[in-house]
Design an enzyme around this catalytic site. Structure first.
Site, short mmCIF file in Angstrom:
data_model
loop_
_atom_site.label_atom_id
_atom_site.label_comp_id
_atom_site.label_asym_id
_atom_site.label_seq_id
_atom_site.Cartn_x
_atom_site.Cartn_y
_atom_site.Cartn_z
CD GLU A 181 -3.06 -1.03 0.23
OE1 GLU A 181 -3.07 -0.08 -0.58
OE2 GLU A 181 -3.91 -1.94 0.20
NE ARG A 185 -3.86 2.67 -0.74
CZ ARG A 185 -5.16 2.59 -0.53
NH1 ARG A 185 -5.88 3.64 -0.28
NH2 ARG A 185 -5.76 1.40 -0.55
CG ASP A 313 -5.38 -7.62 -7.34
OD1 ASP A 313 -4.31 -7.83 -6.75
OD2 ASP A 313 -6.30 -6.92 -6.86
CD GLU A 446 -10.52 -2.36 -8.52
OE1 GLU A 446 -11.72 -2.06 -8.23
OE2 GLU A 446 -9.58 -2.17 -7.73
CB THR A 530 -1.73 -1.38 -9.27
OG1 THR A 530 -2.96 -2.09 -9.23
CG2 THR A 530 -1.21 -1.18 -7.85
C1 DMJ Z 1 -6.20 0.08 -5.07
O1 DMJ Z 1 -5.43 0.37 -3.97
C2 DMJ Z 1 -5.39 -0.55 -6.16
O2 DMJ Z 1 -6.08 -0.46 -7.36
C3 DMJ Z 1 -5.06 -1.98 -5.89
O3 DMJ Z 1 -4.38 -2.58 -6.96
C4 DMJ Z 1 -6.31 -2.77 -5.61
N1 DMJ Z 1 -7.15 -2.16 -4.62
C5 DMJ Z 1 -7.38 -0.75 -4.64
C6 DMJ Z 1 -8.63 -0.29 -5.36
O4 DMJ Z 1 -9.67 -1.12 -5.35
#
Ligand code: DMJ
Length: 548
Positions: A181, A185, A313, A446, A530
């Site tokens: 995270e 982020r 994922d 997503e 992501t």
């Molecule tokens: C985000 O922090 C990112 O997209 C991560 O890859 C998956 N979860 C959340 C959003 O749903």
């Protein structure tokens, strides 16, 4: 009288009696009719054949363009391709402008609410009008929002956020941070802000946080531990994973760490993150599907589920994106190869619902399939669209069409509930299409992410319409006076109390880009991490100069 006779003579050819009187005249008339009919018919056939020929030539041309693109993608220095011409011709139409402005207004509402009630804290709790530090007090919403503010032209807000980063962002926290995270982020947000604004403060801060995370990679196998204390180090894995590392948490740092190495000239970040892929490659299964738990001592998989949803994922997402970030060159070829192998595995997990034939991606436990799909897995259509252009034309068509099918399913995750917002996951039973499992919606991005990719790659405005419908459902159900909240239940519409930072980082940004021309933050120059933070693709020769 004479005038009248002469005019009668003039029109005698139009009278049937003129021909019936003389058989020769009749024969001539019939002959002329046959000739004219033949000529007209022949011209039309020619025109039709011509059209078929042109469409065949167009098809061949597009195949050749694809092949050329694949070939040059591997072999050329610094060649950037514009996206397919169709997309470049898409004008910035008035409806798009209007919708984009609505999304920008939503961002402003989310941002000012956060500013008013939770400034400096990680996330806003809109119902109770306070902040919470869900990521250790790193101002996650500010850092996650930087590039969205910049992209939307919210300049004053961006300046204020930048000042906060420069003066108040402090990483020396006695807090067990998630390496994943914090990377996607915080490091991702800072690097993207640096790439967009070229302000060095963002790069310095990105380096600072990644330096604090780096000891997490000091495991016997090089697979990172997923938690680390930001002030004291001490990397470890939590007990609930059986001390295993999680696949997505361990394989989703490549883009950020490679970008940091490129921009600082220090290769250690890139080496740590790329080594993870090298280790996973050693035991990579023939279907390319890795279980979600990895033993950090051995680097081997521990018995666990296989999924394109939670905990699996973004490992797959980063394989294709690292290939793109690396200019699709020989040195990153293994990423593409691993990704293609995994996509064969993905295809083996796809099933169709009855009665409506929605395609979905199963999860796998050992040898048995579980007919369940997370909304999180709705990033897959976007990923497939992005990767489809590296295939030959047959496979490219196959994966793009799978992407479209899955996007339709994901859109129906939204459309099938009373609030028109998707639940967290879905189950598929014979004869029932889809049923919501876990029924919350936490403002996830997503599906709109995939719609943005598909719209850009196909030029089909239907994807914009779907995205607009989803945006309106957020406006209707999730917007309150003091920000945006998730729903505890998409069936009842009961609200929760969290404005997730990814709503500002991802959901609103992807929606904004869905209504912007594809040349804006183009896929030729940018690759999105992501958390939807665009990182600039650095040309190959430039990389060699800067990385030591
Ligand atoms: C985000 O922090 C990112 O997209 C991560 O890859 C998956 N979860 C959340 C959003 O749903």
């Amino acid at each position: 009288m004479a005038r009248s006779r002469s005019s009668t003579n003039q029109f005698r050819y139009l009278q049937l009696s003129y021909y019936l009187k003389r058989p020769k005249r009749l024969a001539l008339l019939l002959f002329s009719f046959v000739v004219v009919t033949f000529v007209v018919w022949d011209r039309q056939t020619l025109a039709r054949e011509h059209e078929v020929e042109i469409s065949k030539l167009n098809e061949e041309l597009s195949q050749l363009q694809n092949q050329l693109k694949n070939y040059l993608g591997d072999a050329s220095e610094d060649i950037h391709f514009s996206e397919p011409t169709k997309k470049n011709l898409v004008a910035d139409d008035p409806i798009d402008i209007e919708r984009r402005d609505k999304v920008k207004e939503a961002m402003l509402h989310a941002w000012t609410s956060y500013e008013r009630y939770a400034w400096g804290q990680d996330e806003l709790q809109p119902q109770t009008k306070n902040g919470i530090d869900s990521f250790g007090g790193l101002g996650a919403t500010i850092v996650d929002s930087l590039d969205t503010l910049y992209i939307m032209g919210l300049d004053d807000q961006f300046q204020k956020a930048k000042e906060w980063v420069a003066k108040s962002l402090d990483f020396n926290k006695d807090y067990e941070a998630s390496v994943f995270e914090t990377t996607i982020r915080v490091a991702g947000g800072l690097l993207s802000a640096y790439d967009l604004s070229e302000d060095k403060v963002f790069l310095e801060k990105a380096k600072e946080i990644v330096d604090r995370l780096l000891p997490a990679w000091d495991s016997p196998s090089g697979i990172p531990y997923n938690r680390i204390n930001l002030a004291h180090g001490n990397p470890h894995n939590p007990s609930w994973t059986g001390r295993n590392s999680i696949l997505a948490d361990s394989g989703t740092e490549q883009l950020e760490f490679i970008a940091l190495s490129q921009r600082t000239g220090d290769s250690k970040y890139q080496q740590k993150a790329e080594n993870v892929i090298t280790q996973l490659q050693k035991t990579f299964p023939s279907d390319g599907l890795l279980p979600i738990y990895i033993n950090p001592d051995t680097g081997g998989s521990s018995y666990s589920a296989i999924t394109f949803g939670a905990m699996g994922d973004s490992f797959y997402e980063y394989l294709i994106k690292a290939w793109i970030q690396g200019n699709k060159t020989e040195s990153v070829k293994h990423y593409r190869e691993m990704w293609e192998t995994s996509m064969q595995g993905l295809v083996s997990l796809v099933r169709k619902t009855t009665p409506s034939s929605f395609s979905y991606i199963c999860e796998k436990n050992g040898d048995s399939l579980s007919h369940k799909m997370d909304e999180l897995a709705c990033f897959v259509p976007g990923m497939l669209a992005l990767g489809s252009f590296g295939y030959d034309s047959e496979n490219s068509e196959k994966f793009l069409s799978l992407a479209k099918e899955l996007a339709w399913t994901c859109y129906n995750f939204y459309q099938s509930t009373p609030t028109k917002l998707a639940g967290e996951n879905y189950y598929f039973h014979d004869g029932q299409d889809m049923n919501v499992g876990t029924s919350w919606n936490i403002l996830r991005p997503e599906t709109v992410e995939s719609l943005m990719y598909l719209w850009r790659f196909t030029g089909n405005k239907t994807y914009q319409e779907w995205g607009w419908n989803i945006f309106q459902a957020f406006e209707k159900n999730s917007r309150i006076d003091s920000g945006y909240v998730g729903l505890k239940d998409v069936n009842t519409g009961v609200k929760d109390n969290t404005m997730q930072s990814f709503f500002l980082a991802e959901t609103l940004k992807y929606l904004y880009l869905l209504f912007s021309p594809p040349s804006f933050i183009s896929f030729d120059e940018w690759v999105f991490n992501t958390e939807a933070h665009p990182l600039r693709i650095v040309p190959r020769h430039h990389q060699r100069e800067t990385i030591r």
